[in-house]
Scaffold this motif. Sequence first.
Motif, PDB file in Angstrom:
ATOM      1  N   ALA A  14      12.864  67.709  51.312  1.00 17.57           N
ATOM      2  CA  ALA A  14      11.794  67.108  51.102  1.00 17.57           C
ATOM      3  C   ALA A  14      10.794  67.010  52.079  1.00 17.57           C
ATOM      4  O   ALA A  14       9.662  66.486  51.893  1.00 17.57           O
ATOM      5  N   GLY A  15      11.177  67.228  53.397  1.00 15.57           N
ATOM      6  CA  GLY A  15      10.241  67.256  54.490  1.00 15.57           C
ATOM      7  C   GLY A  15      10.098  65.624  54.981  1.00 15.57           C
ATOM      8  O   GLY A  15      10.921  64.932  54.679  1.00 15.57           O
ATOM      9  N   ALA A  16       9.183  65.436  55.944  1.00 13.46           N
ATOM     10  CA  ALA A  16       8.996  64.053  56.466  1.00 13.46           C
ATOM     11  C   ALA A  16       8.854  63.044  55.456  1.00 13.46           C
ATOM     12  O   ALA A  16       7.916  63.283  54.805  1.00 13.46           O
ATOM     13  N   GLY A  17       9.480  61.931  55.695  1.00 15.64           N
ATOM     14  CA  GLY A  17       9.486  60.739  54.673  1.00 15.64           C
ATOM     15  C   GLY A  17       8.741  59.681  55.202  1.00 15.64           C
ATOM     16  O   GLY A  17       7.917  59.952  56.266  1.00 15.64           O
ATOM     17  N   GLU A  18       9.050  58.639  54.807  1.00 15.95           N
ATOM     18  CA  GLU A  18       8.431  57.290  55.071  1.00 15.95           C
ATOM     19  C   GLU A  18       9.248  56.921  56.586  1.00 15.95           C
ATOM     20  O   GLU A  18       9.990  57.171  56.852  1.00 15.95           O
ATOM     21  N   PRO A  19       8.170  56.435  57.494  1.00 18.20           N
ATOM     22  CA  PRO A  19       8.518  55.812  58.962  1.00 18.20           C
ATOM     23  C   PRO A  19       9.820  55.007  58.702  1.00 18.20           C
ATOM     24  O   PRO A  19       9.830  54.094  57.737  1.00 18.20           O
ATOM     25  N   LEU A  20      10.686  55.248  59.794  1.00 17.58           N
ATOM     26  CA  LEU A  20      11.849  54.107  59.764  1.00 17.58           C
ATOM     27  C   LEU A  20      11.573  52.895  60.106  1.00 17.58           C
ATOM     28  O   LEU A  20      10.786  52.727  60.859  1.00 17.58           O
TER      29      LEU A  20
END
Length: 204
Positions: free
Chosen positions: A91-97
């Motif tokens: 999915a690639g980069a998601g939301e910031p942790l």
Amino acid sequence: MPGKSQIADRIAARGASKAAAAAAVEAVLDEITTALAAGERVTLTGFGTFEATARAARTGRNPRTGEALEVAATTVARFHPGATLRSRVAAGAGEPLGAVADLGSLQGLAAPEPAAVVAPAAPAPTPKPSGTSSAGVGASAKAKAKAEAKKADVKKRADAAKKADAKKRVDAKKADAKQKKADAKKKADTKSKKKSGKGHAKKK
């Protein structure tokens, strides 16, 4: 390309001290390494599985000279990624942790200073009157809220991974059904052509 130091920096940016974050990274890697060295299999649900695998002796070649050489039997470490990890990478980069949930226990992992430079222990703090305990209660509620937010985030990602897997399976079934239909049509067309050819042959 992040290494141990960069990973520790990223954890520190989420609320831990740099020393505690570095100690946490080292502790996790040490435990995995120790388990593999003992021949154990390490499974981190969703992330993947580490295991030690025996590799038999073989004949290899020197990449520069092409000369044959014997490679002794050895044991190597292997990693098999889990479903959640595969989905996140795809999915690639998601939301910031979010912030580190259990900061108190993480801080406790900080490596102790060498004995020669350890400062004298500070005197035990004087217990506060019971009337001032509201600050502690507030901090506890805040930590609990962070933990619940972290848990909700993990569940959200797991649900997203399950949905992605379900969609892939549905798409695969549709593609398979479409292929079978195309094969059946092709077979029927071929059969029809053969019958047509035989009809022409009889007329002649």
